[in-house]
Design a protein around this motif. Structure first.
Motif, PDB file in Angstrom:
ATOM      1  N   SER A 122      46.691  30.577   6.188  1.00  0.00           N
ATOM      2  CA  SER A 122      46.346  29.637   4.995  1.00  0.00           C
ATOM      3  C   SER A 122      46.092  28.241   5.401  1.00  0.00           C
ATOM      4  N   ARG A 123      46.061  28.078   6.687  1.00  0.00           N
ATOM      5  CA  ARG A 123      45.340  26.662   6.980  1.00  0.00           C
ATOM      6  C   ARG A 123      44.010  26.624   7.091  1.00  0.00           C
ATOM      7  N   LEU A 124      43.460  27.635   6.815  1.00  0.00           N
ATOM      8  CA  LEU A 124      42.043  27.969   6.727  1.00  0.00           C
ATOM      9  C   LEU A 124      41.594  28.155   5.266  1.00  0.00           C
ATOM     10  N   ASP A 125      40.453  27.668   4.669  1.00  0.00           N
ATOM     11  CA  ASP A 125      40.165  28.261   3.265  1.00  0.00           C
ATOM     12  C   ASP A 125      39.870  29.802   3.357  1.00  0.00           C
ATOM     13  N   GLU A 126      39.765  30.328   2.154  1.00  0.00           N
ATOM     14  CA  GLU A 126      39.716  31.931   2.037  1.00  0.00           C
ATOM     15  C   GLU A 126      38.580  32.400   3.071  1.00  0.00           C
ATOM     16  N   SER A 127      37.303  31.703   2.392  1.00  0.00           N
ATOM     17  CA  SER A 127      36.241  32.026   3.295  1.00  0.00           C
ATOM     18  C   SER A 127      36.092  32.013   4.786  1.00  0.00           C
TER      19      SER A 127
END
Length: 145
Positions: A122-127
Motif C-alpha cells: 500500500s506504500r505504492l500506488d496500485e499501478s
C-alpha cells in the motif's frame, strides 16, 4: 530499516533482501494466530495445488533440500495439516495430501497472507504495485534472461 541513505541503497540485492525481510516479518506476524509461518504456508499451498505431489517434487518446486522438506512435513503432519499416503500409481513413493483441517487452514491463511501483502504494498500506488509484482515474476520465471 532507517530512513538514512546508505551506500547500499542503490544495490538491487540489498533492496530485495530488505524488502523481503520486512514483508516476511509482516506476513509471519499476520499468520501467527493461525499457528503458521509464511514458509509453512508456502509448503501447504503447493501441496493444495497438487494433491498427489511427492516429497521430492515438493522440495524441487520450493527449491528446498530433502532434509528440510522432511522436517517441515513432519511438523505439518504432527499438526494434523498434511498426510503422507502411499501413491496408488507408484507404491514406492508417498503422495502428500492436505487434511480437511489443513485445507481449511490454508484457505484462511491465504486470505491473511494476501491482506498482509496488500498492506505492505500500500506504500505504492496500485499501478506501481502491479508492475513490481509483474517485474519480479518475470525475473523469477526467466532467470537467464
Amino acid at each position: 530499516m532507517a530512513t538514512d541513505v546508505t551506500p547500499l541503497d542503490d544495490r538491487l540485492g540489498f533492496l530485495l533482501k530488505t524488502a523481503y525481510a520486512q514483508l516476511a516479518q509482516r506476513v509471519d506476524a499476520a499468520l501467527a494466530p493461525l499457528g503458521l509461518t509464511a514458509r509453512q504456508l508456502a509448503v501447504l499451498s503447493v501441496i493444495a495445488a497438487d494433491d498427489a505431489l511427492s516429497q521430492i517434487a515438493l522440495g524441487e518446486r520450493l527449491g528446498v533440500d530433502r532434509t528440510t522438506i522432511v522436517a517441515m512435513l513432519d511438523e505439518l503432519e504432527g499438526s494434523g495439516l498434511v498426510e503422507r499416503r502411499r501413491d496408488p500409481r507408484d507404491r514406492r513413493r508417498n503422495a502428500l495430501v492436505l487434511t480437511g483441517s489443513g485445507r481449511a487452514r490454508v484457505m484462511r491463511a491465504e486470505r491473511t497472507r494476501a491482506a498482509a501483502e496488500s498492506a505492505f504494498l500500500s506504500r505504492l500506488d496500485e499501478s506501481a504495485a502491479r508492475d513490481l509484482v509483474a517485474a519480479l515474476r518475470s525475473l523469477v520465471r526467466h532467470p537467464d534472461g
